[in-house]
Design a protein around this motif. Structure first.
Motif, PDB file in Angstrom:
ATOM      1  N   LEU A 102      -0.588  -1.096   6.068  1.00 38.37           N
ATOM      2  CA  LEU A 102      -1.728  -1.246   6.794  1.00 38.37           C
ATOM      3  C   LEU A 102      -1.801  -2.623   7.233  1.00 38.37           C
ATOM      4  O   LEU A 102      -2.805  -2.680   8.151  1.00 38.37           O
ATOM      5  N   VAL A 103      -0.872  -3.468   7.467  1.00 36.93           N
ATOM      6  CA  VAL A 103      -0.882  -4.771   8.199  1.00 36.93           C
ATOM      7  C   VAL A 103      -1.129  -4.840   9.448  1.00 36.93           C
ATOM      8  O   VAL A 103      -1.655  -5.479   9.924  1.00 36.93           O
TER       9      VAL A 103
ATOM     10  N   VAL B 266      -7.033  -5.496   3.754  1.00 35.93           N
ATOM     11  CA  VAL B 266      -6.467  -4.241   4.008  1.00 35.93           C
ATOM     12  C   VAL B 266      -6.472  -3.597   2.557  1.00 35.93           C
ATOM     13  O   VAL B 266      -6.312  -2.415   2.664  1.00 35.93           O
ATOM     14  N   ARG B 267      -6.292  -4.382   1.647  1.00 37.98           N
ATOM     15  CA  ARG B 267      -6.096  -3.873   0.224  1.00 37.98           C
ATOM     16  C   ARG B 267      -7.121  -2.913  -0.264  1.00 37.98           C
ATOM     17  O   ARG B 267      -6.841  -2.006  -1.108  1.00 37.98           O
ATOM     18  N   TRP B 268      -8.397  -3.210   0.102  1.00 36.06           N
ATOM     19  CA  TRP B 268      -9.360  -2.352  -0.155  1.00 36.06           C
ATOM     20  C   TRP B 268      -9.352  -0.968  -0.033  1.00 36.06           C
ATOM     21  O   TRP B 268     -10.222   0.228  -0.237  1.00 36.06           O
ATOM     22  N   ILE B 269      -8.661  -0.658   1.371  1.00 36.57           N
ATOM     23  CA  ILE B 269      -8.416   0.560   1.643  1.00 36.57           C
ATOM     24  C   ILE B 269      -7.584   1.629   0.703  1.00 36.57           C
ATOM     25  O   ILE B 269      -6.390   1.197   0.741  1.00 36.57           O
ATOM     26  N   PRO B 270      -8.215   2.673   0.446  1.00 37.67           N
ATOM     27  CA  PRO B 270      -7.484   3.715  -0.566  1.00 37.67           C
ATOM     28  C   PRO B 270      -6.355   4.215   0.245  1.00 37.67           C
ATOM     29  O   PRO B 270      -6.320   4.806   1.359  1.00 37.67           O
ATOM     30  N   ASN B 271      -4.843   4.220  -0.134  1.00 36.85           N
ATOM     31  CA  ASN B 271      -3.819   4.508   0.765  1.00 36.85           C
ATOM     32  C   ASN B 271      -2.844   5.031  -0.305  1.00 36.85           C
ATOM     33  O   ASN B 271      -2.472   4.222  -1.465  1.00 36.85           O
TER      34      ASN B 271
ATOM     35  N   LEU C 105      -1.097   8.415   5.521  1.00 37.43           N
ATOM     36  CA  LEU C 105       0.159   7.713   6.499  1.00 37.43           C
ATOM     37  C   LEU C 105      -0.449   6.368   6.881  1.00 37.43           C
ATOM     38  O   LEU C 105      -0.061   5.937   7.938  1.00 37.43           O
ATOM     39  N   ALA C 106      -1.303   5.723   6.171  1.00 34.19           N
ATOM     40  CA  ALA C 106      -1.742   4.325   6.384  1.00 34.19           C
ATOM     41  C   ALA C 106      -2.537   4.294   7.618  1.00 34.19           C
ATOM     42  O   ALA C 106      -3.504   4.978   8.130  1.00 34.19           O
ATOM     43  N   ASP C 107      -1.838   3.063   8.550  1.00 37.85           N
ATOM     44  CA  ASP C 107      -2.554   2.544   9.684  1.00 37.85           C
ATOM     45  C   ASP C 107      -2.470   3.951  10.653  1.00 37.85           C
ATOM     46  O   ASP C 107      -3.464   4.298  11.677  1.00 37.85           O
ATOM     47  N   GLN C 108      -1.677   4.861  10.604  1.00 30.74           N
ATOM     48  CA  GLN C 108      -1.513   5.802  11.475  1.00 30.74           C
ATOM     49  C   GLN C 108      -2.762   6.846  11.439  1.00 30.74           C
ATOM     50  O   GLN C 108      -3.245   7.301  12.355  1.00 30.74           O
TER      51      GLN C 108
ATOM     52  N   ASN D 164       1.970   8.958  16.497  1.00 30.95           N
ATOM     53  CA  ASN D 164       2.691   8.488  15.688  1.00 30.95           C
ATOM     54  C   ASN D 164       2.655   6.879  15.833  1.00 30.95           C
ATOM     55  O   ASN D 164       3.117   6.545  16.849  1.00 30.95           O
ATOM     56  N   THR D 165       2.546   6.176  14.987  1.00 28.80           N
ATOM     57  CA  THR D 165       2.563   4.454  15.164  1.00 28.80           C
ATOM     58  C   THR D 165       3.539   4.072  14.797  1.00 28.80           C
ATOM     59  O   THR D 165       3.449   2.673  14.473  1.00 28.80           O
TER      60      THR D 165
END
Length: 716
Positions: free
Chosen positions: A171-172, A157-162, A278-281, A241-242
């Motif tokens: 993102l985990v 998940v590190r490749w995702i711009p965040n 907001l990452a995974d959300q 909201n996650t």
């Protein structure tokens, strides 16, 4: 007989309101009194029989040093869906700095739950050991935990711009269906910044309400964040909201390709939006926007969001009792300044201060009849002293941020323990020790906020240091001050080859850290099983400065009969404790010299971290360090005095345990018993003969025998 006398006699002999003559009442009363006396005699006879039976029982149990089992009967609740014994599975990401935030959430959740819980902790290398020790020492009933080290999966998940403040860890959660075991069908996923005000089982029951298509349960986002469609990720209405999710893992694995789903959502939006905020959300909302049939909507009261522009007031309106879960989802966390924040902050703070030991109490049983086995020795006078040897104290390792990498094979960590009333000594010591430090702190839950405030806000020295490991050990009422337990906690958590075993009320000479590293490099103590002795001195002046080097120390020693204020440590109160150091030789020594392990010798040592642990039966005051020195001697270690290193002890108020030792003969009797037992155990462990008890110990051992005999006679 006049009228007055006749009326009196009539009143005495015949009382119409009692319907019978007074004399009859007298007869009835006498008969009743005689019956009571006869019953008392019978009861006394029965009581004597019971006392005789109890005496025989006590004597029998005392003779066999009984281990007896009490079994209590409670209704057995089956472990099936919908019962109080259905296990609820909860997953959290605990990476980086999460462990300090997560404890109040745990307390709130555990305080309101009734069901067994299984925590699935997704951790990194830093958090794994801390989480394991916290659960293992907390000893919570009907609570299991499993750690999943996802350190090597962060690249997925590190490749995702965040740009989220939690970084890649936020993102985990996208990886949960792959990380969690295949046989786990359902999971409640929580953020660490929640405060539970209701039973988590209410959420667990919602899985039964989902349709065949619904596999994710969420609460609507309580702000207008996603309405700005030009800048925000796509979302259904206000979005979701996650921070709290219900995941039906079985449906996810059976019905869809989850990895493709979230990766495609990123690829479809990342070019225009550049990054997630907001990452995974953001990613999950993009999925729901495209597939609204996947989501099960949870009531807003289960995720009341304390963010800057929250609309959560629309959820509970004026009835704050309707709130089930509070989510501190602002970067300001618990310092957020919005309406009703103070009310919910007070609830959160109550869980920060809540005594976590209370959560060890079992509410009900979910298995067959359980046996509580207790060692009961009626001849044991010192049960309170032995408690520290058998009990587990709740321990939170590395509570504050810690960062230190071992420099080389000669690096050394200062190891010590302290209580909260000695915290100012730690600050003073750190000013004189620039190396790594491992400190076990004995405190209550209410003291945690004070510790944070002191180290972060009041002490520039402590707030600037990241090489101090703060290991919190929480108080337990049934033990004396667990000094050796604390030392072992600090000793177990070092990452340098060598340790310097010291007490917090000493001040090291200037540059002692580098001096010890140079001495270790020169002597190479580990292969030769050598312990390096750092001589201890003392001053009786509260405001005295510590000599910076040996020359300054010798000057003040030479003048101690005049204006001098420094002397060898405890030469009057406890000369045997440090006499073997040979201070006379030290004053002129220019090279290390070996000394014998004399009786009661308790020097401050630099040793390899593989050194034997302290014996935890010694709690409170007395022989806690000496017992360690005795075992070092039994294991063949040699004591080598460093000629240019020293410590200086400064005065302070006596501890409650030393006061009890001086005032309570029972305390001294127990210490003599523990010393004798320790020496016997050590002789058996290493198959060697050690010295017998001292004269004073022999006296106390004699007193112990007398007390045992008197105790046996006093048994009913």
């Amino acid at each position: 007989m006049n009228i007055r006398t006749k009326n009196v006699l009539s009143c005495l002999v015949l009382r119409p309101w009692l319907i019978m003559p007074f004399g009859v009442w007298i007869v009835v009363s006498v008969i009743y009194y005689w019956w009571l006396i006869s019953r008392i005699s019978v009861l006394e006879s029965q009581n004597n029989v019971y006392k005789t039976q109890l005496t025989l029982s006590h004597q029998a149990m005392k003779e066999i040093s009984v281990e007896y089992t009490t079994t209590y009967q409670v209704p057995v609740i089956p472990d099936s869906i919908g019962t109080l014994c259905e296990t609820i599975h909860i997953a959290l990401v605990c990476m980086g700095k999460c462990t300090r935030l997560i404890t109040p959430m745990f307390k709130s959740l555990l305080h309101n739950r009734q069901n067994p819980l299984h925590f699935h902790m997704v951790v990194d290398n830093t958090a794994e050991h801390t989480v394991a020790v916290l659960f293992d020492t907390w000893m919570l009933p009907d609570v299991k935990y499993t750690c999943y080290n996802a350190q090597n999966r962060l690249s997925e998940v590190r490749w995702i711009p965040n740009s989220h403040y939690s970084g890649v860890y936020a993102l985990v959660k996208l990886l949960f269906p792959d990380i969690l075991p295949e046989n786990l069908d359902r999971i409640i996923v929580l953020d660490s910044d929640l405060t539970f005000l209701s039973d988590v089982a209410e959420l667990w029951r919602m899985f039964r309400n989902m349709t065949n298509e619904q596999f994710i349960g969420l609460v609507e986002n309580e702000s207008n964040w996603y309405y700005d469609t030009a800048k925000r990720w796509p979302a259904l209405g206000r979005g979701f909201n996650t921070g709290l999710m219900l995941l039906d893992l079985k449906k996810i694995r059976t019905n869809i390709d989850w990895t493709d789903l979230w990766q495609n959502a990123i690829k479809e939006n990342i070019e225009s939006l550049k990054q997630t905020t907001l990452a995974d959300q953001d990613i999950i909302n993009a999925i729901i926007k495209k597939h609204p049939n996947y989501v099960y909507k949870i009531g807003c009261q289960y995720n009341v969001q304390m963010s800057t522009k929250t609309l959560s007031k629309n959820c509970y309106r004026e009835n704050k009792n309707n709130v089930k879960v509070v989510h501190w989802n602002s970067p300001a966390k618990y310092n957020i300044k919005i309406r009703d924040a103070n009310y919910f902050r007070n609830l959160y703070q109550s869980y920060v201060n809540f005594d976590g030991n209370l959560l060890r109490e079992k509410l009900h049983t979910c298995s067959q009849n359980e046996a509580l086995t207790n060692k009961i020795n009626y001849s044991d006078l010192c049960v309170s002293f032995r408690s520290a040897q058998n009990i587990k104290l709740r321990t939170h390792l590395y509570y504050m941020d810690y960062s230190y990498n071992n420099i080389d094979d000669f690096d050394v960590t200062l190891v010590l323990q302290l209580s909260m009333d000695r915290l100012q000594f730690l600050e003073r010591l750190v000013n004189h020790w620039e190396g790594p430090l491992s400190a076990a702190i004995y405190l209550s839950d209410c003291d945690v906020t004070k510790l944070e405030s002191f180290t972060r806000d009041w002490s520039d020295t402590l707030s600037s240091r990241k090489n101090i490991g703060y290991h919190l050990v929480f108080k337990h009422d049934s033990v004396h001050y667990p000094v050796n337990y604390l030392r072992n906690v600090a000793l177990d958590n070092v990452n340098t080859p060598y340790v310097f075993l010291m007490d917090v009320d000493f001040v090291p000479m200037a540059g002692l850290y580098q001096h010890l590293r140079d001495a270790i490099r020169l002597i190479n103590p580990y292969p030769q099983k050598k312990c390096l002795v750092v001589p201890a001195f003392e001053t009786q002046r509260y405001r005295a400065s510590v000599p910076r080097d040996k020359a300054a120390l010798l000057a003040r020693l030479a003048a101690r009969h005049g204006a001098g204020d420094v002397a060898p440590f405890r030469t009057r109160e406890w000369p045997r404790g440090h006499r073997a150091t040979n201070y006379t030789r030290w004053m002129t020594a220019t090279a290390p010299y070996e000394v014998e392990w004399e009786s009661d010798y308790e020097p401050y040592l630099v040793v390899h971290r593989s050194v034997p642990k302290y014996d935890t039966r010694f709690s409170g005051f007395g022989w806690n360090k000496v017992s360690h020195s005795v075992e070092l001697r039994a294991t063949g270690h040699r004591a080598l005095v460093l000629p240019a290193a020293f410590l200086v002890h400064t005065p302070h108020a006596p501890s409650p345990d030393i006061t009890a030792f001086r005032a309570d003969p029972h305390y001294r009797v127990c210490l003599a018993l523990l010393k004798q037992e320790f020496m016997d155990d050590l002789s058996r462990k290493y198959n060697m003969t050690l010295g017998g008890p001292s004269k004073s110990d022999s006296v106390y051992l004699g007193q112990a025998k007398s007390l045992l005999l008197n105790q046996a006679k006093e048994l009913p």
